[in-house]
Design a protein around this motif. Sequence first.
Motif, PDB file in Angstrom:
ATOM      1  N   ILE A 224      44.456  21.052  30.960  1.00 40.72           N
ATOM      2  CA  ILE A 224      45.025  20.862  32.292  1.00 40.72           C
ATOM      3  C   ILE A 224      46.231  19.944  32.119  1.00 40.72           C
ATOM      4  CG2 ILE A 224      44.560  20.289  34.697  1.00 40.72           C
ATOM      5  CD1 ILE A 224      41.592  20.174  34.007  1.00 40.72           C
ATOM      6  N   VAL A 225      47.360  20.354  32.675  1.00 43.95           N
ATOM      7  CA  VAL A 225      48.612  19.621  32.469  1.00 43.95           C
ATOM      8  C   VAL A 225      49.178  19.199  33.820  1.00 43.95           C
ATOM      9  CG1 VAL A 225      50.931  19.693  31.487  1.00 43.95           C
ATOM     10  CG2 VAL A 225      49.066  20.978  30.401  1.00 43.95           C
ATOM     11  N   ASP A 226      49.538  17.916  33.936  1.00 47.51           N
ATOM     12  CA  ASP A 226      50.200  17.426  35.137  1.00 47.51           C
ATOM     13  C   ASP A 226      51.625  17.034  34.775  1.00 47.51           C
ATOM     14  OD1 ASP A 226      49.613  16.570  38.052  1.00 47.51           O
ATOM     15  OD2 ASP A 226      50.731  14.882  37.231  1.00 47.51           O
ATOM     16  N   GLN A 227      52.579  17.585  35.525  1.00 48.52           N
ATOM     17  CA  GLN A 227      53.996  17.362  35.225  1.00 48.52           C
ATOM     18  C   GLN A 227      54.583  16.403  36.252  1.00 48.52           C
ATOM     19  OE1 GLN A 227      57.181  20.483  35.949  1.00 48.52           O
ATOM     20  NE2 GLN A 227      56.986  20.611  33.726  1.00 48.52           N
ATOM     21  N   LEU A 228      55.070  15.250  35.775  1.00 48.97           N
ATOM     22  CA  LEU A 228      55.583  14.207  36.658  1.00 48.97           C
ATOM     23  C   LEU A 228      57.102  14.258  36.739  1.00 48.97           C
ATOM     24  CD1 LEU A 228      53.407  11.210  35.396  1.00 48.97           C
ATOM     25  CD2 LEU A 228      52.913  12.782  37.270  1.00 48.97           C
ATOM     26  N   VAL A 229      57.626  14.052  37.953  1.00 45.20           N
ATOM     27  CA  VAL A 229      59.070  13.923  38.112  1.00 45.20           C
ATOM     28  C   VAL A 229      59.478  12.504  37.737  1.00 45.20           C
ATOM     29  CG1 VAL A 229      59.233  15.696  39.879  1.00 45.20           C
ATOM     30  CG2 VAL A 229      58.779  13.338  40.553  1.00 45.20           C
ATOM     31  N   ALA A 230      60.790  12.283  37.643  1.00 48.53           N
ATOM     32  CA  ALA A 230      61.308  11.012  37.147  1.00 48.53           C
ATOM     33  C   ALA A 230      60.990   9.838  38.068  1.00 48.53           C
ATOM     34  CB  ALA A 230      62.822  11.108  36.944  1.00 48.53           C
ATOM     35  N   GLN A 231      60.648  10.094  39.322  1.00 47.55           N
ATOM     36  CA  GLN A 231      60.360   9.004  40.261  1.00 47.55           C
ATOM     37  C   GLN A 231      58.884   8.634  40.288  1.00 47.55           C
ATOM     38  OE1 GLN A 231      61.973  11.818  40.925  1.00 47.55           O
ATOM     39  NE2 GLN A 231      63.826  11.457  42.126  1.00 47.55           N
ATOM     40  N   LEU A 232      58.085   9.263  39.424  1.00 47.02           N
ATOM     41  CA  LEU A 232      56.655   8.970  39.370  1.00 47.02           C
ATOM     42  C   LEU A 232      56.278   8.471  37.979  1.00 47.02           C
ATOM     43  CD1 LEU A 232      55.189  12.071  41.266  1.00 47.02           C
ATOM     44  CD2 LEU A 232      55.523   9.753  42.161  1.00 47.02           C
ATOM     45  N   ASP A 256      33.959  14.805  25.615  1.00 43.48           N
ATOM     46  CA  ASP A 256      34.265  16.236  25.692  1.00 43.48           C
ATOM     47  C   ASP A 256      35.733  16.534  25.968  1.00 43.48           C
ATOM     48  OD1 ASP A 256      31.618  16.795  25.211  1.00 43.48           O
ATOM     49  OD2 ASP A 256      31.089  16.945  27.335  1.00 43.48           O
ATOM     50  N   PHE A 257      36.569  15.480  26.083  1.00 41.46           N
ATOM     51  CA  PHE A 257      37.986  15.722  26.341  1.00 41.46           C
ATOM     52  C   PHE A 257      38.825  14.560  25.822  1.00 41.46           C
ATOM     53  CE2 PHE A 257      36.731  13.057  29.859  1.00 41.46           C
ATOM     54  CZ  PHE A 257      37.842  12.305  30.160  1.00 41.46           C
ATOM     55  N   THR A 258      40.115  14.828  25.673  1.00 42.49           N
ATOM     56  CA  THR A 258      41.077  13.765  25.343  1.00 42.49           C
ATOM     57  C   THR A 258      42.139  13.743  26.430  1.00 42.49           C
ATOM     58  OG1 THR A 258      42.450  15.265  24.014  1.00 42.49           O
ATOM     59  CG2 THR A 258      40.723  14.011  22.864  1.00 42.49           C
ATOM     60  N   LEU A 259      42.759  12.578  26.602  1.00 43.06           N
ATOM     61  CA  LEU A 259      43.794  12.387  27.604  1.00 43.06           C
ATOM     62  C   LEU A 259      45.057  11.955  26.900  1.00 43.06           C
ATOM     63  CD1 LEU A 259      44.184  12.451  30.682  1.00 43.06           C
ATOM     64  CD2 LEU A 259      43.599  10.034  30.721  1.00 43.06           C
ATOM     65  N   THR A 271      54.710  14.303  31.082  1.00 44.71           N
ATOM     66  CA  THR A 271      53.501  15.052  31.399  1.00 44.71           C
ATOM     67  C   THR A 271      52.273  14.269  30.971  1.00 44.71           C
ATOM     68  OG1 THR A 271      53.542  16.200  29.271  1.00 44.71           O
ATOM     69  CG2 THR A 271      54.630  17.294  31.125  1.00 44.71           C
ATOM     70  N   VAL A 272      51.155  14.589  31.611  1.00 45.06           N
ATOM     71  CA  VAL A 272      49.848  14.048  31.236  1.00 45.06           C
ATOM     72  C   VAL A 272      48.931  15.248  31.042  1.00 45.06           C
ATOM     73  CG1 VAL A 272      48.006  12.458  31.834  1.00 45.06           C
ATOM     74  CG2 VAL A 272      50.313  12.050  32.695  1.00 45.06           C
ATOM     75  N   THR A 273      48.200  15.280  29.928  1.00 45.23           N
ATOM     76  CA  THR A 273      47.419  16.470  29.565  1.00 45.23           C
ATOM     77  C   THR A 273      45.968  16.110  29.281  1.00 45.23           C
ATOM     78  OG1 THR A 273      49.373  17.487  28.581  1.00 45.23           O
ATOM     79  CG2 THR A 273      47.240  18.427  27.986  1.00 45.23           C
ATOM     80  N   VAL A 274      45.057  16.856  29.909  1.00 50.00           N
ATOM     81  CA  VAL A 274      43.632  16.801  29.576  1.00 50.00           C
ATOM     82  C   VAL A 274      43.334  17.969  28.644  1.00 50.00           C
ATOM     83  CG1 VAL A 274      41.283  17.065  30.453  1.00 50.00           C
ATOM     84  CG2 VAL A 274      42.935  15.670  31.707  1.00 50.00           C
ATOM     85  N   THR A 275      42.830  17.675  27.460  1.00 46.83           N
ATOM     86  CA  THR A 275      42.460  18.716  26.496  1.00 46.83           C
ATOM     87  C   THR A 275      40.956  18.690  26.293  1.00 46.83           C
ATOM     88  OG1 THR A 275      44.583  18.487  25.350  1.00 46.83           O
ATOM     89  CG2 THR A 275      42.803  19.583  24.164  1.00 46.83           C
ATOM     90  N   PHE A 276      40.307  19.811  26.576  1.00 44.09           N
ATOM     91  CA  PHE A 276      38.859  19.887  26.397  1.00 44.09           C
ATOM     92  C   PHE A 276      38.560  20.165  24.925  1.00 44.09           C
ATOM     93  CE2 PHE A 276      39.461  20.664  30.861  1.00 44.09           C
ATOM     94  CZ  PHE A 276      38.430  19.937  31.446  1.00 44.09           C
ATOM     95  N   THR A 277      37.741  19.307  24.347  1.00 45.56           N
ATOM     96  CA  THR A 277      37.449  19.397  22.920  1.00 45.56           C
ATOM     97  C   THR A 277      36.139  20.129  22.635  1.00 45.56           C
ATOM     98  OG1 THR A 277      36.470  17.175  23.056  1.00 45.56           O
ATOM     99  CG2 THR A 277      38.770  17.328  22.369  1.00 45.56           C
TER     100      THR A 277
END
Length: 484
Positions: A224-232, A256-259, A271-277
């Motif tokens: 799951i990927v969250d994409q942040l704009v420059a103001q966040l 069970d996941f990495t952040l 970006t911030v990404t949750v990867t399920f392991t």
Amino acid sequence: MTTRRTLARRGLAGLAVATLAIASFAGAASALPGPGQDDAPTTGSLSIHKHAGTPTSQTPPNGQEQVVNRPVLAGVTFEVCQIPGIDLTTNAGWDAANAATPTGPGAVTCGANPATSIVTGVDGLAFFNNLPLGLYLVTETAAPVGVTKAAPFLVTIPYPSVTGSDTSWLYDVHVYPKNGLEGDGSKTVADPTTPGLGSTVPWTVTTRPIGSFNDGAPLTSYKIVDQLVAQLEYTGTTSLSYLTPGGTLTAVDAADFTLDPVAPNGTAGGTVTVTFTDLAWVNSLPAGTTFQWVLTTKVVGVGNLENKAFENIGGEDVEIGTATTQWGPVKLLKHQAGSTNGLRGAEFQIYAGTCPDAAAPLVGAPVQVNGSATFTSGADGVVNVAGLYVGKNGTPTQASYCVVETKAPAGYVLPTNPRTTVSVTPGTTAVSEIKIANVPVEGPDLPLTGAAGTLTMTVIGLTLVGAGISAIVVTRKRRRHETV
């Protein structure tokens, strides 16, 4: 036997809707005689297996049990009833079964025959036992939210299972009706903790249901990927949970996941990404399960700040939701009444909402912007308020704030009502601007220097002048008399 094999090859109309398993058939079942033959069973069973996606691509359906690597669907209700008047111990009965249709004009009904309902369990199975020989209508009457129900179909007990050139009579029939799962995922945003720039905004990402993508096949990668704009600026993850179709919300084990914050705390954008392991665990979850990820960001700039979320199962990112938080700047100009000259040193506070009457108390605490609740005018009289909250997802289009002058510049007085309402609109260029005037203080009355003494001396002088003139007149009269 030949007639029945031909009927089986032509297929029952309703059976085209259900995906029936194809597998090798061995053992005692292959030796069972057909209906009406000596020692043929008089009852059978129907096992309905529910899986997300396409359980099998094998055709034609064959009524035999198979191993399916798709997530199961629990909580699906099936209703089964026998169609009256069809005797499968006769060729006429098979002709009638072959001509029957489960839907549309001329669809068969169960008449007075009672229906039996069973709900699939955690294994996705609904098992109907002790069914007399005949033609049955199977209807999916209820399903969990987001599950697209399968169309009604017909099945016979027994079922003539054709493999190659051989027909085996199945009295224990297995069917795999295809079910679709709905759900595109979503992204939502809540109001900030405080309405001033520098505050925290919570976001919630909800994924698509397990089984609704990749045709329900087991996952080999999931992010799951969250994409942040420059103001966040990413500040943290509040929770990562999974919601089962039954409505149970459970936290995902940290193992069970990495952040992976590509933009670490203190850096905006990225970006911030949750990867399920543990993909084996993910693939074991019931079909329809969704993940919910709650994260927070700090707002460091103004505008229409759009935040997008994506899923990735090993290929390209797939967008699953977008949400927007809106912020706008405010500009105050402090000047002298009747002049455009800016005044330094005026202090203001800002409150959310429109200003109440002058005599009414202000509501709530002063708004803090980047940690400060007091805003002071500079040498040019300008006060720049970096950003105030307007709304989310375009609603409302503007917000009202109450600007209160708490301290006038030196040498000036506060207005009679030091409160002014300002409307804030989102954007980096549309600055909400307001001008506020102050009048100078009034000094004490200054005396007119020597005024009282001058008046006295003037009176005395005028008196003396008058007396002098009178003396001169008298003297002249005396001289005239003396001359005469």
